[in-house]
Design a protein around this motif. Structure first.
Motif, short mmCIF file in Angstrom:
data_model
loop_
_atom_site.label_atom_id
_atom_site.label_comp_id
_atom_site.label_asym_id
_atom_site.label_seq_id
_atom_site.Cartn_x
_atom_site.Cartn_y
_atom_site.Cartn_z
N LEU A 1 0.83 -1.20 0.00
CA LEU A 1 0.00 0.00 0.00
C LEU A 1 0.87 1.25 0.00
CD1 LEU A 1 -2.96 1.06 0.29
CD2 LEU A 1 -2.60 1.04 2.75
N ALA A 2 0.58 2.16 -0.91
CA ALA A 2 1.29 3.44 -0.99
C ALA A 2 0.38 4.57 -0.52
CB ALA A 2 1.77 3.70 -2.42
N ARG A 3 0.97 5.70 -0.29
CA ARG A 3 0.19 6.86 0.14
C ARG A 3 -0.63 7.41 -1.01
NH1 ARG A 3 3.84 11.36 2.00
NH2 ARG A 3 5.02 10.70 0.17
N LEU A 4 -1.81 7.92 -0.71
CA LEU A 4 -2.63 8.62 -1.69
C LEU A 4 -2.28 10.09 -1.60
CD1 LEU A 4 -4.95 8.18 -3.75
CD2 LEU A 4 -6.53 8.83 -1.91
N PRO A 5 -1.68 10.67 -2.64
CA PRO A 5 -1.21 12.05 -2.52
C PRO A 5 -2.37 13.03 -2.38
CG PRO A 5 -1.04 11.28 -4.79
CD PRO A 5 -1.40 10.09 -3.96
N GLU A 6 -2.12 14.08 -1.63
CA GLU A 6 -3.11 15.14 -1.49
C GLU A 6 -3.24 15.90 -2.80
OE1 GLU A 6 -4.97 15.74 1.14
OE2 GLU A 6 -4.03 14.15 2.34
N GLN A 7 -4.46 16.40 -3.08
CA GLN A 7 -4.64 17.27 -4.23
C GLN A 7 -3.94 18.60 -3.92
OE1 GLN A 7 -5.56 15.83 -6.82
NE2 GLN A 7 -7.76 15.74 -7.07
N ALA A 8 -2.97 18.95 -4.76
CA ALA A 8 -2.21 20.17 -4.49
C ALA A 8 -1.63 20.70 -5.78
CB ALA A 8 -1.08 19.89 -3.49
N ASP A 9 -1.33 22.00 -5.78
CA ASP A 9 -0.71 22.61 -6.96
C ASP A 9 0.74 22.18 -7.10
OD1 ASP A 9 -3.06 23.93 -7.56
OD2 ASP A 9 -2.53 25.70 -6.38
N ARG A 10 1.36 21.87 -5.97
CA ARG A 10 2.76 21.47 -6.00
C ARG A 10 2.90 20.09 -6.65
NH1 ARG A 10 5.69 18.73 -2.14
NH2 ARG A 10 3.93 18.92 -0.70
N PRO A 11 3.72 19.97 -7.70
CA PRO A 11 3.81 18.69 -8.39
C PRO A 11 4.45 17.62 -7.53
CG PRO A 11 5.48 20.21 -9.23
CD PRO A 11 4.58 21.00 -8.32
N LEU A 12 4.06 16.37 -7.81
CA LEU A 12 4.66 15.23 -7.13
C LEU A 12 6.08 15.02 -7.63
CD1 LEU A 12 1.64 12.79 -7.54
CD2 LEU A 12 2.37 13.86 -5.40
N THR A 13 6.91 14.42 -6.80
CA THR A 13 8.24 14.00 -7.23
C THR A 13 8.55 12.66 -6.57
OG1 THR A 13 9.41 15.06 -5.39
CG2 THR A 13 9.05 16.40 -7.36
N PRO A 14 9.22 11.75 -7.28
CA PRO A 14 9.57 10.47 -6.67
C PRO A 14 10.39 10.62 -5.40
CG PRO A 14 9.82 10.34 -9.04
CD PRO A 14 9.52 11.78 -8.71
N ALA A 15 11.10 11.74 -5.28
CA ALA A 15 11.88 11.97 -4.06
C ALA A 15 10.97 12.07 -2.84
CB ALA A 15 12.72 13.24 -4.20
N GLY A 16 9.70 12.43 -3.09
CA GLY A 16 8.74 12.52 -2.00
C GLY A 16 8.42 11.16 -1.40
N GLY A 17 8.57 10.13 -2.19
CA GLY A 17 8.49 8.77 -1.68
C GLY A 17 7.12 8.16 -1.55
N ASN A 18 6.97 6.96 -2.10
CA ASN A 18 5.89 6.05 -1.76
C ASN A 18 4.49 6.64 -1.96
OD1 ASN A 18 5.05 3.53 -0.95
ND2 ASN A 18 4.96 4.08 1.20
N TYR A 19 4.09 6.85 -3.21
CA TYR A 19 2.76 7.39 -3.48
C TYR A 19 2.13 6.71 -4.69
CZ TYR A 19 5.07 10.21 -7.15
OH TYR A 19 5.78 10.62 -8.25
N LEU A 20 0.80 6.66 -4.66
CA LEU A 20 0.04 6.16 -5.79
C LEU A 20 -0.05 7.27 -6.83
CD1 LEU A 20 -1.79 3.89 -6.99
CD2 LEU A 20 -3.72 5.06 -5.87
N ILE A 21 0.37 6.99 -8.04
CA ILE A 21 0.30 7.99 -9.11
C ILE A 21 -1.16 8.23 -9.47
CG2 ILE A 21 0.88 8.44 -11.52
CD1 ILE A 21 3.44 6.86 -11.13
N PRO A 22 -1.62 9.48 -9.44
CA PRO A 22 -3.05 9.76 -9.70
C PRO A 22 -3.36 9.77 -11.20
CG PRO A 22 -1.89 11.81 -9.23
CD PRO A 22 -0.88 10.70 -9.06
N LEU A 23 -3.18 8.60 -11.81
CA LEU A 23 -3.24 8.51 -13.27
C LEU A 23 -3.66 7.11 -13.67
CD1 LEU A 23 -2.32 10.42 -15.68
CD2 LEU A 23 -0.19 9.10 -15.66
N GLN A 24 -4.55 7.02 -14.65
CA GLN A 24 -4.81 5.76 -15.34
C GLN A 24 -4.03 5.76 -16.64
OE1 GLN A 24 -9.02 5.46 -16.05
NE2 GLN A 24 -9.44 4.53 -14.06
N VAL A 25 -3.37 4.66 -16.93
CA VAL A 25 -2.69 4.50 -18.21
C VAL A 25 -3.47 3.46 -18.99
CG1 VAL A 25 -0.51 4.03 -19.37
CG2 VAL A 25 -0.50 4.97 -17.04
N LEU A 26 -4.01 3.87 -20.13
CA LEU A 26 -4.87 3.00 -20.92
C LEU A 26 -4.13 2.52 -22.16
CD1 LEU A 26 -6.68 5.75 -19.95
CD2 LEU A 26 -8.48 4.14 -20.54
N PHE A 27 -4.37 1.28 -22.56
CA PHE A 27 -3.80 0.76 -23.79
C PHE A 27 -4.92 0.15 -24.63
CE2 PHE A 27 -3.00 -2.11 -20.21
CZ PHE A 27 -3.71 -3.25 -20.60
#
Length: 321
Positions: A84-110
């Motif tokens: 289980l990873a953290r669910l990032p807060e909705q924020a203007d500040r962009p996510l960075t992997p350095a922030g550590g351990n988060y679910l990417i708020p994105l669906q990737v469709l193929f």
């Protein structure tokens, strides 16, 4: 705890932190969702276990192919334990992997094919998409197979998920160019593994979606439930093997829930109309279909369900009444 827009219940065993993975359990329920409404009123008995067994099978299949996933173990009959990873807060500040351990708020469709019900047809007709956007010279026919898989991106935190361009997807994910390229490469590999398996068992894997997390060590990890009928569009001999059948019934019967209009008009969710119930015969046919699909996909027999030709013939007989 139930999740309104999901067919799975999430139980947090160990909460994640920025530096430590958590542990969660998904309970796959018999609920289904259509029209971005959330859970519809009728459960499909057996659906949750059928999908869960497919998910566990697929995680093993993908692990053997070298894809790192969040899967930890299968808990019979209808649960999986996962990282289980953290669910990032909705924020203007962009996510960075350095922030550590988060679910990417994105669906990737193929997409491998454009069957009936594919959103591509609707978006092309509405002018929200052009053939050039998906690498085609002309408007595709219904059922057209693509020369190479199409990858698209959609949000996961909006009231209704929206398709976004690759640049916005990369920004939303907080990935650099190399990491975003890796995300695409993993997605293609997942698609190849699932599509090849579908072909081996006589199914068409028309399209699907995946999600990712950034682990505490900064690496991408495949999440959610790839290759299940809630995440992939699977067809047998031209018949849908999933909720498209139910979506089509609501549309044909005039019972479609106008979620987009309700949101645009600012109608609070607690004032949305209650969806109509499915005819009982649809529930019975869909139970057989989900169980047959799961047994066909995994090669395991748990319910003595009808074979897939019989289960899909029951679907077409029901639609043709």
């Amino acid at each position: 705890m139930p999740v309104l827009h999901s067919t799975k219940n999430l139980h947090v065993v160990e909460p994640p932190t920025a530096t430590r993975d958590g542990v969660g359990v998904f309970e796959y329920t018999d609920a289904f969702t259509v029209f971005h409404y959330g859970r519809m009123p009728d459960p499909i008995p057996g659906k949750g276990e059928a999908a869960c067994r497919m998910a566990a099978f697929n995680f093993a299949l993908l692990g053997e192919a070298g894809v790192r996933t969040h899967f930890r173990r299968f808990i019979a009959p209808n649960r999986i334990e996962f990282t289980l990873a953290r669910l990032p807060e909705q924020a203007d500040r962009p996510l960075t992997p350095a922030g550590g351990n988060y679910l990417i708020p994105l669906q990737v469709l193929f997409r491998n094919e454009l069957p009936p019900g594919s959103s591509v047809h609707r978006r092309l007709a509405a002018g929200d998409l052009t053939p050039a956007d998906i690498g085609l010279d002309a408007v595709p026919t219904v059922g057209e197979k693509l020369e190479r898989p199409l990858i698209e991106y959609a949000t996961t935190r909006d009231a209704v998920n929206r398709f976004i361009a690759p640049g916005e997807a990369q920004r939303l994910a907080g990935l650099d160019d190399e990491q975003f390229l890796e995300l695409q490469e993993i997605t293609r590999k997942v698609n190849t593994v699932l599509t090849d398996h579908a072909s081996k068992v006589g199914l068409s894997h028309c399209d699907g979606k995946v999600e990712y997390l950034v682990a505490s060590d900064g690496h991408l990890v495949l999440a959610d439930s790839p290759g299940t009928p809630d995440e992939s569009r699977l067809m047998f001999a031209g018949v849908h093997c999933g909720k498209q059948i139910l979506r089509d019934w609501y549309v044909r019967s005039g019972n479609e829930v106008p979620v987009g209009r309700l949101i645009a008009d600012g109608v609070p969710r607690n004032r949305w109309p209650q969806p109509a119930s499915l005819p009982p015969e649809y529930v019975a046919v869909m139970t057989d279909l989900y169980r047959s699909l799961s047994e066909t996909w995994t090669g395991e027999r748990h319910w003595s369900a009808p074979d897939l030709p019989t289960a899909t013939r029951a679907v077409t007989d029901l639609i043709d009444r």
